[in-house]
Design a protein around this motif. Structure first.
Motif, short mmCIF file in Angstrom:
data_model
loop_
_atom_site.label_atom_id
_atom_site.label_comp_id
_atom_site.label_asym_id
_atom_site.label_seq_id
_atom_site.Cartn_x
_atom_site.Cartn_y
_atom_site.Cartn_z
N TYR A 114 -1.26 -1.00 -0.42
CA TYR A 114 -0.26 -2.05 -0.41
C TYR A 114 -0.60 -3.10 0.65
O TYR A 114 -1.14 -2.78 1.71
N GLN A 162 1.24 -6.09 2.94
CA GLN A 162 2.54 -6.56 3.38
C GLN A 162 2.38 -7.83 4.20
O GLN A 162 1.73 -7.82 5.25
N PRO A 175 6.17 -4.44 1.05
CA PRO A 175 4.80 -4.15 0.63
C PRO A 175 4.61 -4.41 -0.87
O PRO A 175 5.52 -4.17 -1.67
N LEU A 182 1.76 -3.81 -4.12
CA LEU A 182 0.56 -3.09 -4.56
C LEU A 182 -0.59 -4.07 -4.81
O LEU A 182 -0.42 -5.10 -5.46
N PHE A 218 -1.49 -1.09 3.90
CA PHE A 218 -1.10 0.31 3.99
C PHE A 218 -1.76 1.11 2.88
O PHE A 218 -1.75 0.70 1.72
#
Lengths: 113, 111
Positions: free
Chosen positions: B36, B38, B44, B46, B89
């Motif tokens: 992800y 952000q 966030p 994908l 992430f």
């Protein structure tokens, strides 16, 4: 679809007050997640619902936190009483099937003073 | 439960260079690994994902590799651009369907 909708976007409250965060998942999605994001702890999973049923609430920090999903289109996360250490950004996310893309809302920034 | 570790926590690259972010996971039952991005003030989003039956997946300038034996997976961004600057992430998900996230990597692309 408008995506996952969270309200409010920002919330400032005094210590000891009750706080309710709201989430509308994407229509048709079966799974709903509540996350808390802080600088220190990153993205923490608080609770996960599948078909409106809580599956795993082991991430809920303490009894002051509770979450409900009365129907497929609405969920709430409640903190009562709130404390300054609850200050964080709270995200709601939903996914269509297990282990598929989770779509996140814009988050609610909570500040407890 | 699952434990996902992510490195580095911060990464600065010159525009046009490549960026690599690495993650490890602990639960061998995990079978879905999304990444992800952000941006500031947003949730966030994908950017790419991979499943355990695939070793590598590519989407334009972004690629992800997975080593199930070693329990690690990596994100590769080539020809980086300033708009790639964000926090990234990694996550792992398994039989429980919960997504467990790494601690994030703040990527800065210097023009």
């Amino acid at each position: 679809d408008a995506g996952v909708i969270q309200s409010p976007r920002h919330e400032v409250t005094e210590m000891g007050q009750e706080v309710t965060l709201r989430c509308k998942p994407i229509s048709g999605h079966n799974s709903l997640f509540w996350y808390r994001q802080t600088m220190m702890r990153g993205l923490e999973l608080l609770i996960y619902f599948n078909n409106n049923v809580p599956i795993d609430d082991s991430g809920m920090p303490e009894d002051r936190f509770s979450a409900k999903m009365p129907n497929a289109s609405f969920s709430t996360l409640k903190i009562q009483p709130s404390e300054p250490r609850d200050s964080a950004v709270y995200f709601c996310a939903s996914s269509l099937y297990p282990n598929t893309e989770a779509f996140f809302g814009q988050g609610t920034r909570l500040t407890v003073v | 439960g699952e434990n996902v570790e992510q490195h580095p926590s911060t990464l600065s690259v010159q525009e046009g260079d490549s960026a690599v972010i690495k993650c490890t996971y602990s639960d061998s039952a995990s079978n879905y690994f999304p990444w992800y991005k952000q941006e500031l003030g947003k949730g966030p989003q994908l950017i790419i994902d991979i499943r355990s039956n695939v070793g590598e997946k590519k989407d334009q300038r972004i690629a992800v590799t997975l080593n199930k034996t070693a329990k690690h997976f990596s994100l590769h961004i080539t020809e980086t651009q300033p708009e790639d600057s964000a926090v990234y992430f990694c996550a792992a998900s398994g039989t429980g369907n919960q997504f467990y996230f790494g601690t994030g990597t703040s990527l800065t692309v210097i023009p």
